[in-house]
Design an enzyme around this catalytic site. Structure first.
Site, PDB file in Angstrom:
ATOM      1  N   GLN A  49       0.788  -1.177   0.022  1.00 42.69           N
ATOM      2  CA  GLN A  49       0.091  -0.115  -0.150  1.00 42.69           C
ATOM      3  C   GLN A  49       0.771   1.360  -0.041  1.00 42.69           C
ATOM      4  O   GLN A  49       1.986   1.502   0.760  1.00 42.69           O
ATOM      5  CB  GLN A  49      -0.848   0.249   1.268  1.00 42.69           C
ATOM      6  CG  GLN A  49      -1.892   1.071   1.120  1.00 42.69           C
ATOM      7  CD  GLN A  49      -2.823   1.239   2.026  1.00 42.69           C
ATOM      8  OE1 GLN A  49      -2.367   1.715   3.272  1.00 42.69           O
ATOM      9  NE2 GLN A  49      -4.221   1.309   1.974  1.00 42.69           N
ATOM     10  N   CYS A  79      -6.883   7.109   4.708  1.00 43.20           N
ATOM     11  CA  CYS A  79      -6.234   7.349   5.880  1.00 43.20           C
ATOM     12  C   CYS A  79      -6.961   8.825   6.578  1.00 43.20           C
ATOM     13  O   CYS A  79      -6.925   9.737   5.865  1.00 43.20           O
ATOM     14  CB  CYS A  79      -4.918   7.410   5.881  1.00 43.20           C
ATOM     15  SG  CYS A  79      -3.991   7.638   7.465  1.00 43.20           S
ATOM     16  N   ASP A 127     -15.740  -2.878  10.649  1.00 41.85           N
ATOM     17  CA  ASP A 127     -16.302  -3.479  11.911  1.00 41.85           C
ATOM     18  C   ASP A 127     -16.775  -5.017  11.449  1.00 41.85           C
ATOM     19  O   ASP A 127     -17.681  -5.360  12.207  1.00 41.85           O
ATOM     20  CB  ASP A 127     -17.599  -2.577  12.294  1.00 41.85           C
ATOM     21  CG  ASP A 127     -17.127  -1.471  13.081  1.00 41.85           C
ATOM     22  OD1 ASP A 127     -15.740  -1.070  13.101  1.00 41.85           O
ATOM     23  OD2 ASP A 127     -18.053  -0.558  13.408  1.00 41.85           O
ATOM     24  N   ARG A 150      -9.356  -4.958  12.576  1.00 45.46           N
ATOM     25  CA  ARG A 150      -9.200  -5.043  14.082  1.00 45.46           C
ATOM     26  C   ARG A 150      -9.658  -6.299  14.366  1.00 45.46           C
ATOM     27  O   ARG A 150      -9.057  -7.129  15.454  1.00 45.46           O
ATOM     28  CB  ARG A 150      -9.821  -3.881  14.723  1.00 45.46           C
ATOM     29  CG  ARG A 150      -9.032  -2.596  14.539  1.00 45.46           C
ATOM     30  CD  ARG A 150      -9.824  -1.286  14.895  1.00 45.46           C
ATOM     31  NE  ARG A 150     -11.011  -1.293  14.090  1.00 45.46           N
ATOM     32  CZ  ARG A 150     -11.965  -0.414  14.281  1.00 45.46           C
ATOM     33  NH1 ARG A 150     -11.989   0.554  15.205  1.00 45.46           N
ATOM     34  NH2 ARG A 150     -13.102  -0.327  13.177  1.00 45.46           N
TER      35      ARG A 150
HETATM   36  C1  LIG Z   1      -3.916   0.539  14.121  1.00 45.39           C
HETATM   37  C2  LIG Z   1      -4.702   0.740  12.608  1.00 45.39           C
HETATM   38  C3  LIG Z   1      -3.865   0.988  11.586  1.00 45.39           C
HETATM   39  C4  LIG Z   1      -4.201   1.359  10.246  1.00 45.39           C
HETATM   40  N1  LIG Z   1      -3.477   1.555   9.280  1.00 45.39           N
HETATM   41  C5  LIG Z   1      -4.040   1.827   7.916  1.00 45.39           C
HETATM   42  C6  LIG Z   1      -3.069   1.681   6.831  1.00 45.39           C
HETATM   43  O1  LIG Z   1      -1.922   1.908   6.800  1.00 45.39           O
HETATM   44  N2  LIG Z   1      -3.714   1.915   5.621  1.00 45.39           N
HETATM   45  C7  LIG Z   1      -5.103   1.727   5.517  1.00 45.39           C
HETATM   46  O2  LIG Z   1      -5.567   1.901   4.345  1.00 45.39           O
HETATM   47  N3  LIG Z   1      -5.929   1.773   6.592  1.00 45.39           N
HETATM   48  C8  LIG Z   1      -5.294   1.456   7.651  1.00 45.39           C
HETATM   49  N4  LIG Z   1      -6.071   1.365   8.839  1.00 45.39           N
HETATM   50  C9  LIG Z   1      -7.771   1.085   8.763  1.00 45.39           C
HETATM   51  C10 LIG Z   1      -7.937  -0.261   8.450  1.00 45.39           C
HETATM   52  O3  LIG Z   1      -7.248  -0.817   7.090  1.00 45.39           O
HETATM   53  C11 LIG Z   1      -9.520  -0.602   8.255  1.00 45.39           C
HETATM   54  O4  LIG Z   1     -10.032  -0.025   7.184  1.00 45.39           O
HETATM   55  C12 LIG Z   1     -10.125  -0.207   9.363  1.00 45.39           C
HETATM   56  O5  LIG Z   1      -9.585  -0.514  10.757  1.00 45.39           O
HETATM   57  C13 LIG Z   1     -11.778  -0.670   9.363  1.00 45.39           C
HETATM   58  O6  LIG Z   1     -11.660  -2.054   9.460  1.00 45.39           O
HETATM   59  P1  LIG Z   1     -12.001  -2.655  10.692  1.00 45.39           P
HETATM   60  O7  LIG Z   1     -13.215  -2.265  11.423  1.00 45.39           O
HETATM   61  O8  LIG Z   1     -11.946  -4.293  10.344  1.00 45.39           O
HETATM   62  O9  LIG Z   1     -10.695  -2.726  11.614  1.00 45.39           O
HETATM   63  C14 LIG Z   1      -5.637   1.065  10.078  1.00 45.39           C
HETATM   64  C15 LIG Z   1      -6.337   0.821  11.164  1.00 45.39           C
HETATM   65  C16 LIG Z   1      -6.122   0.806  12.367  1.00 45.39           C
HETATM   66  C17 LIG Z   1      -6.837   0.221  13.639  1.00 45.39           C
END
Ligand SMILES: Cc1cc2nc3c(=O)[nH]c(=O)nc-3n(C[C@H](O)[C@H](O)[C@H](O)COP(=O)(O)O)c2cc1C
Length: 329
Positions: free
Chosen positions: A79, A110, A210, A233
């Site tokens: 990425q 982001c 989520d 997460r």
């Molecule tokens: C600690 C952390 C770091 C993240 N870093 C990135 C990243 O480097 N690039 C990105 O596109 N999204 C990043 N995200 C977002 C996740 O890829 C994802 O879109 C977001 O957590 C929602 O998905 P989830 O609810 O399954 O966690 C990050 C999220 C978290 C919690």
């Protein structure tokens, strides 16, 4: 000119429909290799700064670490983030085309201030003309398929316009986190927004946000009509989520896992981490994972408090042993 249809992601998603979300500071090479053992087959690296590569920042290159294993029976994208189309194209050609990464993912989601204030990440959702040019430049410079990760919008849901702009730039797959930038990680995920994105898109569309249980991931994939799901997460707390999701969508009986199984998996993760991490502070680096693995274990407050003092390998094993004692009592 007839556009030749690139079926890379269509073919990939026929076999595997779940992607580990890119997470800065979390989805390192050792973590990806661990999740690969746990049944995930599609990965995206931590985000890598295009400007960092362009100006040869020494902190940026280690984020591009990969190895043969994660491209064997599994695929891993890199990425990148940035908002200057020419720089994005140039670093693609100069630094990314020759790597082993299987595809490129562009970060347009982001929400972090330091990223957005530079016009990068989700700030691109405020300037769709620029977003379009970024995709176009990367796509034309790239020897690999290109996906883009977006949110529903910056302040408001404008997902249809986003999808059109990104697709017009040449994106081969789009992932939608069903929140706006303004929401950051708060509020409900708008799965209807993701559904609308899927209806608008002609390239594969991935649902994100989520999806922290395999059944929820399956239900929301069906509800939105998405071609796959991206899980972030949820996988940190539940390393079995990918294997359960895969069993579920292939109509198999879904295996159940105990806390004991989770701690065994955590031990496996630590071994892989020790083997592959090049971080000088690799044990300290592992603390955050320990916090996640300990969740759900009763009477573990004392252990939790001691994680912050973990500096040595033996201390991690001691934590595992103390958890064993609780689970056996
Ligand atoms: C600690 C952390 C770091 C993240 N870093 C990135 C990243 O480097 N690039 C990105 O596109 N999204 C990043 N995200 C977002 C996740 O890829 C994802 O879109 C977001 O957590 C929602 O998905 P989830 O609810 O399954 O966690 C990050 C999220 C978290 C919690």
């Amino acid at each position: 000119m007839t556009k030749i249809k690139n079926n890379y992601f269509e073919d990939l998603l026929k076999i595997n429909k779940a992607i580990l979300a890119p997470m800065a500071g979390v989805t390192t090479l050792p973590y990806r290799l661990f999740m690969r053992e746990m049944g995930c087959k599609i990965f995206i690296s931590e985000m890598v700064s295009a400007k960092g590569l362009y100006y040869k920042s020494k902190n940026t290159f280690p984020l591009m670490e990969t190895n043969e294993l994660e491209h064997k029976d599994s695929v891993t994208g890199i990425q990148i983030f940035g908002s200057e189309p020419e720089i994005m194209g140039e670093i693609t050609e100069r630094y990314i085309n020759d790597t082993a990464f299987d595809f490129i993912d562009i970060n347009m989601g982001c929400p972090m201030k330091k990223i957005v204030n530079n016009g990068d990440g989700s700030a691109l959702l405020k300037d769709l003309d620029k977003a379009n040019k970024v995709v176009r430049e990367v796509k034309s410079a790239s020897s690999k398929p290109v996906s883009v990760k977006v949110r529903l919008g910056f302040n408001e849901n404008i997902i249809e316009d986003i999808i059109k702009a990104i697709e017009d730039g040449g994106a081969d797959m789009i992932t939608v986190h069903g929140r706006t930038r303004e929401q950051v990680f708060t509020g409900e995920v708008d799965y209807d927004g993701i559904k609308k994105a899927k209806e608008t898109a002609s390239v594969p569309l991935i649902a994100n946000g989520d999806l922290d249980k395999y059944l929820k991931a399956k239900e929301k994939m069906d509800y939105t009509g998405a071609d796959g799901v991206m899980i972030g997460r949820g996988a940190n707390y539940d390393p079995f989520i990918f294997s359960q999701f895969n069993e579920c969508i292939s109509g198999k009986k879904v295996s159940e896992y105990s806390l004991r199984d989770k701690i065994d998996a955590a031990r496996k993760h630590f071994e892989i981490h020790l083997k592959y991490s090049k971080d000088k502070k690799k044990v300290i680096e592992f603390r955050k994972y320990l916090y996640w693995y300990i969740k759900g274990i009763k009477n573990s407050a004392k252990i939790r408090n001691s994680i912050n003092n973990v500096n040595e390998i033996d201390q991690v094993y001691e934590i595992f042993n103390r958890i064993d004692d609780i689970l056996e009592s």
